[in-house]
Design an enzyme around this catalytic site. Structure first.
Site, PDB file in Angstrom:
ATOM      1  N   ARG A   1      51.905  43.838  77.899  1.00  0.00           N
ATOM      2  CA  ARG A   1      51.291  44.443  76.914  1.00  0.00           C
ATOM      3  C   ARG A   1      49.746  44.440  77.179  1.00  0.00           C
ATOM      4  O   ARG A   1      49.008  45.315  76.391  1.00  0.00           O
ATOM      5  CB  ARG A   1      51.289  43.721  75.546  1.00  0.00           C
ATOM      6  CG  ARG A   1      52.869  44.114  74.793  1.00  0.00           C
ATOM      7  CD  ARG A   1      53.069  43.445  73.774  1.00  0.00           C
ATOM      8  NE  ARG A   1      53.398  42.080  73.727  1.00  0.00           N
ATOM      9  CZ  ARG A   1      53.831  41.284  72.843  1.00  0.00           C
ATOM     10  NH1 ARG A   1      53.458  41.672  71.375  1.00  0.00           N
ATOM     11  NH2 ARG A   1      54.274  39.824  73.016  1.00  0.00           N
TER      12      ARG A   1
ATOM     13  N   ALA B   1      52.868  31.935  84.435  1.00  0.00           N
ATOM     14  CA  ALA B   1      53.812  32.816  85.274  1.00  0.00           C
ATOM     15  C   ALA B   1      54.052  34.125  84.883  1.00  0.00           C
ATOM     16  O   ALA B   1      54.417  34.924  85.655  1.00  0.00           O
ATOM     17  CB  ALA B   1      55.264  32.031  85.411  1.00  0.00           C
TER      18      ALA B   1
ATOM     19  N   GLY C   1      62.201  32.222  80.434  1.00  0.00           N
ATOM     20  CA  GLY C   1      61.933  31.336  79.421  1.00  0.00           C
ATOM     21  C   GLY C   1      61.186  29.981  79.735  1.00  0.00           C
ATOM     22  O   GLY C   1      60.939  29.648  80.729  1.00  0.00           O
TER      23      GLY C   1
ATOM     24  N   GLN D   1      57.771  29.802  89.791  1.00  0.00           N
ATOM     25  CA  GLN D   1      58.685  30.222  88.715  1.00  0.00           C
ATOM     26  C   GLN D   1      58.998  31.730  89.173  1.00  0.00           C
ATOM     27  O   GLN D   1      58.461  32.713  88.962  1.00  0.00           O
ATOM     28  CB  GLN D   1      58.345  30.253  87.367  1.00  0.00           C
ATOM     29  CG  GLN D   1      59.831  30.512  86.483  1.00  0.00           C
ATOM     30  CD  GLN D   1      59.220  30.662  85.015  1.00  0.00           C
ATOM     31  OE1 GLN D   1      58.187  30.616  84.685  1.00  0.00           O
ATOM     32  NE2 GLN D   1      60.101  30.322  84.280  1.00  0.00           N
TER      33      GLN D   1
END
Length: 465
Positions: free
Chosen positions: A14, A9, A87, A82
């Site tokens: 980065r 998800a 988390g 999601q």
């Protein structure tokens, strides 16, 4: 019964990319495809992919690549959304309505951990089921575990606690066993406690590791090679993973009887198939669904992708894509085969020749400086230097057909659609625009004119300079 859930998800900021991190490629496959492939040695009842950032693109990519892994017995992919990334625990909570009442085990994998071997997953599942664990976690012993949470077990590898790096004492930091983030749960046990997870941490996220302290028994399984659990967070990690994958692939083929001359300059996707006694020269790259048969010598300086190379073929400084080359043929230097070109046996496709969607019969030669597009050539045809099939009229592509044993003279143009029969000779420099029957000589060029005593006028004298 086993269900797998792949966490896919996240955006992966980065990576500095609009493309979801799990769709970045590694060795010819996306990261998430590689994770799916790692499950090919276990029997799976359900396959769920948890998507979020650009989820439709992830869905589309995976649905288009359903042949990977190639197992018709695998269940179809199911996608779970999601909407907020809160988390790992929150991600697995999204499965509650989808796996309600599921009686089996849930294997949780990360879509950005692409180097897991199928044998590792198989071993993890076997130990989990053998011991009837509530949870089994994959662990690794890192040379430098700084920054990772440590896993503490008893002498039988049952997990006692997981301590985050920042919370470890000096003595605890000497423990090199870390949590790899790969879990197997007995779903009925996990299903009971998932709704009660709390986000009591600085990140305000729900952590799947919190379930380990509640469930029992929980066992740790060490991965033999810690490189398998390396995740991809940025382009540098992607390059490191590529190096690891290439080392695996090259080691495999050299052990199988393939010669790699200067392996460091060669790249080979793990979708490629090679037979013993193949020789791969330096600066050669093999990609996609490529196969190379015994006795062939590829390179130096060649690129072959999604192509089939038969026995005893040589390819020198050339590019071949989506094409087939039959046995004992020679390609290059500086040839380009593309668009489903098919080369027969004992052929030569030589210097600076481009073939597109062209089929060539056995013992046919296109030696140099030619372009043949949308053409079909018979056996023992010879194409002279500089020959071109003019296959495009500005709107449509047209076919050229050349019969057996026909010889096309140098610097000729065949204007498609056109059929040239068998045993035809086309004179050099001809522009052939009409069909030619068998057993003919074709001369299609202006008659040469010679003017004796003529020379170029001195332009300066005409101007009085």
């Amino acid at each position: 019964m086993i269900a797998i859930a792949i966490l896919a998800a996240g955006r992966g900021t980065r990576m500095k990319s609009d493309l979801p991190k799990v769709l970045h490629e590694l060795g010819g496959r996306s990261l998430v495809e590689r994770v799916l492939q790692s499950c090919q040695e276990i029997e799976i009842s359900r396959r769920l992919v948890i998507v979020g950032y650009r989820g439709e693109l992830v869905k589309q990519s995976l649905m288009e690549s359903q042949e990977i892994p190639e197992n018709p017995d695998f269940p179809p992919l199911e996608f779970v959304e999601q909407t907020e990334q809160l988390g790992t625990g929150h991600a697995i909570q999204q499965l509650l309505p989808h796996l309600k009442g599921f009686p089996g085990d849930l294997l949780v994998l990360n879509g950005d951990v692409p180097l897991l071997r199928a044998e590792t997953i198989k071993q993890l599942m076997a130990i989990h089921q053998q011991h009837k664990n509530s949870a089994t976690i994959l662990t690794a012993n890192l040379p430098n575990p700084q920054g990772y949470g440590r896993v503490f077990t008893d002498s039988q590898n049952f997990v006692q606690q997981i301590v985050e790096d920042r919370d470890c004492t000096t003595a605890q930091k000497k423990n090199q066993r870390i949590n790899a983030g790969v879990y197997c749960f007995h779903w009925p046990h996990l299903e009971k406690i998932l709704p009660d997870l709390k986000a009591d941490n600085d990140q305000k996220e729900y952590y799947l590791t919190d379930t380990v302290s509640i469930l029992s028994p929980v066992m740790a399984v060490d991965v033999e090679d810690y490189q398998e659990i390396l995740g991809i967070n940025d382009r540098k990690h992607l390059a490191t993973a590529s190096d690891i994958l290439q080392a695996r692939v090259k080691d495999k083929w050299m052990k199988a009887g393939v010669t790699l001359i200067d392996p460091n300059s060669i790249t080979i996707d793990d979708t490629v198939e090679l037979q013993p006694d193949v020789v791969i020269e330096p600066q050669t790259h093999l990609r996609g669904k490529t196969s190379i048969a015994s006795g062939s010598r590829i390179g130096p300086g060649s690129l072959i992708e999604n192509s089939q190379i038969k026995e005893n073929v040589t390819v020198l400084y050339s590019v071949i894509s989506d094409s087939t080359v039959s046995e004992n043929s020679r390609i290059g230097p500086y040839a380009h085969l593309r668009g489903h070109a098919q080369i027969g046996a004992n052929c030569r496709v030589g210097n600076f020749v481009e073939l597109k969607n062209t089929q060539i019969g056995d013992r046919t030669n296109v030696a140099h400086l030619s372009y043949l597009g949308d053409a079909t050539l018979g056996e023992k045809v010879n194409i002279g230097a500089g020959t071109i099939t003019a296959n495009y009229d500005g709107k449509n592509k047209h076919k050229t057909q050349i019969g057996d044993r026909t010889k096309i003279g140098a610097n000729s143009v065949l204007v498609a659609p056109i059929t040239v029969g068998e045993d035809v000779t086309v004179a050099a420099g001809s522009a052939v625009t009409e069909d030619v029957p068998d057993d003919c000589l074709v001369i299609a060029r202006s008659r040469q004119v010679i003017k004796p005593g003529w020379k170029l006028k001195d332009r300066n004298k005409e101007l009085g300079l």
